[in-house]
Design a protein around this motif. Sequence first.
Motif, PDB file in Angstrom:
ATOM      1  N   LEU A 182     -12.306 -39.822   1.821  1.00 34.14           N
ATOM      2  CA  LEU A 182     -12.553 -39.125   3.076  1.00 34.14           C
ATOM      3  C   LEU A 182     -13.032 -40.103   4.142  1.00 34.14           C
ATOM      4  N   LEU A 183     -13.968 -40.964   3.783  1.00 33.74           N
ATOM      5  CA  LEU A 183     -14.498 -41.930   4.734  1.00 33.74           C
ATOM      6  C   LEU A 183     -13.382 -42.821   5.291  1.00 33.74           C
ATOM      7  N   GLN A 184     -12.497 -43.244   4.438  1.00 33.13           N
ATOM      8  CA  GLN A 184     -11.365 -44.067   4.867  1.00 33.13           C
ATOM      9  C   GLN A 184     -10.489 -43.293   5.863  1.00 33.13           C
ATOM     10  N   GLU A 185     -10.214 -42.050   5.560  1.00 34.90           N
ATOM     11  CA  GLU A 185      -9.392 -41.209   6.446  1.00 34.90           C
ATOM     12  C   GLU A 185     -10.075 -41.016   7.804  1.00 34.90           C
ATOM     13  N   LEU A 186     -11.380 -40.783   7.781  1.00 32.00           N
ATOM     14  CA  LEU A 186     -12.125 -40.613   9.033  1.00 32.00           C
ATOM     15  C   LEU A 186     -12.058 -41.869   9.892  1.00 32.00           C
ATOM     16  N   ARG A 187     -12.189 -43.004   9.254  1.00 26.69           N
ATOM     17  CA  ARG A 187     -12.121 -44.272   9.985  1.00 26.69           C
ATOM     18  C   ARG A 187     -10.730 -44.510  10.560  1.00 26.69           C
ATOM     19  N   GLU A 188      -9.712 -44.256   9.760  1.00 27.33           N
ATOM     20  CA  GLU A 188      -8.336 -44.458  10.223  1.00 27.33           C
ATOM     21  C   GLU A 188      -8.008 -43.579  11.422  1.00 27.33           C
ATOM     22  N   ARG A 189      -8.536 -42.381  11.412  1.00 24.08           N
ATOM     23  CA  ARG A 189      -8.270 -41.440  12.510  1.00 24.08           C
ATOM     24  C   ARG A 189      -9.277 -41.570  13.655  1.00 24.08           C
ATOM     25  N   LYS A 190     -10.236 -42.472  13.480  1.00 20.87           N
ATOM     26  CA  LYS A 190     -11.272 -42.701  14.497  1.00 20.87           C
ATOM     27  C   LYS A 190     -12.054 -41.430  14.825  1.00 20.87           C
ATOM     28  N   ILE A 191     -12.342 -40.657  13.789  1.00 19.26           N
ATOM     29  CA  ILE A 191     -13.124 -39.430  13.960  1.00 19.26           C
ATOM     30  C   ILE A 191     -14.596 -39.811  14.053  1.00 19.26           C
ATOM     31  N   GLU A 192     -15.248 -39.334  15.106  1.00 19.28           N
ATOM     32  CA  GLU A 192     -16.626 -39.716  15.387  1.00 19.28           C
ATOM     33  C   GLU A 192     -17.660 -38.677  14.989  1.00 19.28           C
ATOM     34  N   GLY A 207     -21.986 -44.832   6.039  1.00 23.20           N
ATOM     35  CA  GLY A 207     -21.580 -45.445   7.294  1.00 23.20           C
ATOM     36  C   GLY A 207     -20.576 -44.645   8.092  1.00 23.20           C
ATOM     37  N   GLY A 208     -20.372 -43.406   7.694  1.00 29.76           N
ATOM     38  CA  GLY A 208     -19.411 -42.554   8.377  1.00 29.76           C
ATOM     39  C   GLY A 208     -19.970 -41.952   9.648  1.00 29.76           C
ATOM     40  N   PRO A 209     -19.221 -41.034  10.239  1.00 29.78           N
ATOM     41  CA  PRO A 209     -19.608 -40.440  11.522  1.00 29.78           C
ATOM     42  C   PRO A 209     -20.808 -39.500  11.394  1.00 29.78           C
ATOM     43  N   SER A 210     -21.354 -39.158  12.541  1.00 30.06           N
ATOM     44  CA  SER A 210     -22.420 -38.148  12.566  1.00 30.06           C
ATOM     45  C   SER A 210     -21.826 -36.812  12.124  1.00 30.06           C
ATOM     46  N   TYR A 211     -22.698 -35.892  11.777  1.00 29.13           N
ATOM     47  CA  TYR A 211     -22.234 -34.562  11.388  1.00 29.13           C
ATOM     48  C   TYR A 211     -23.214 -33.510  11.865  1.00 29.13           C
ATOM     49  N   SER A 212     -22.736 -32.296  11.955  1.00 32.74           N
ATOM     50  CA  SER A 212     -23.571 -31.150  12.295  1.00 32.74           C
ATOM     51  C   SER A 212     -23.288 -30.053  11.277  1.00 32.74           C
ATOM     52  N   ILE A 213     -24.185 -29.063  11.247  1.00 29.50           N
ATOM     53  CA  ILE A 213     -24.072 -27.989  10.252  1.00 29.50           C
ATOM     54  C   ILE A 213     -24.273 -26.640  10.925  1.00 29.50           C
ATOM     55  N   THR A 214     -23.459 -25.662  10.561  1.00 31.86           N
ATOM     56  CA  THR A 214     -23.763 -24.265  10.865  1.00 31.86           C
ATOM     57  C   THR A 214     -24.333 -23.659   9.590  1.00 31.86           C
ATOM     58  N   ILE A 215     -25.553 -23.181   9.685  1.00 31.14           N
ATOM     59  CA  ILE A 215     -26.220 -22.534   8.548  1.00 31.14           C
ATOM     60  C   ILE A 215     -25.974 -21.038   8.669  1.00 31.14           C
ATOM     61  N   HIS A 216     -25.252 -20.489   7.717  1.00 31.47           N
ATOM     62  CA  HIS A 216     -24.925 -19.075   7.731  1.00 31.47           C
ATOM     63  C   HIS A 216     -25.936 -18.259   6.933  1.00 31.47           C
ATOM     64  N   GLY A 217     -26.394 -18.788   5.798  1.00 30.98           N
ATOM     65  CA  GLY A 217     -27.235 -18.014   4.903  1.00 30.98           C
ATOM     66  C   GLY A 217     -26.381 -16.952   4.227  1.00 30.98           C
ATOM     67  N   PRO A 218     -26.840 -16.268   3.236  1.00 31.42           N
ATOM     68  CA  PRO A 218     -28.146 -16.470   2.607  1.00 31.42           C
ATOM     69  C   PRO A 218     -28.154 -17.523   1.502  1.00 31.42           C
TER      70      PRO A 218
END
Length: 106
Positions: free
Chosen positions: A2-12, A33-44
Amino acid sequence: MLLQELRERKIEHLHMHFGTNSACVGLLCRYLGGPSYSITIHGPEEFDAPLGLSLADKISASAFVLAISDFGSSQIRRWIPLSEWKKSKYYTLYRRRKLRRSSDAY
């Protein structure tokens, strides 16, 4: 892989739904060393075993966190240090697509 794919596609940035397995992938990618990420917390699910899911670590390492309700936002606060509450990276998303910075409520 996944990290390789993210780098190849320049996903930030990655956005993960749920603080369970997908957020773990985002966290591990970030640690490698990959990109930043965010999360949607749905619960429960996240609130049933926050320690076992390392929810606080995932939240702490994320760029920002969305909760889908005030209840979800309050549950997130149970697992992060009080000093983090006022940071601008916590948001609550409502059904009508209204987004409010969670610190505005506290």
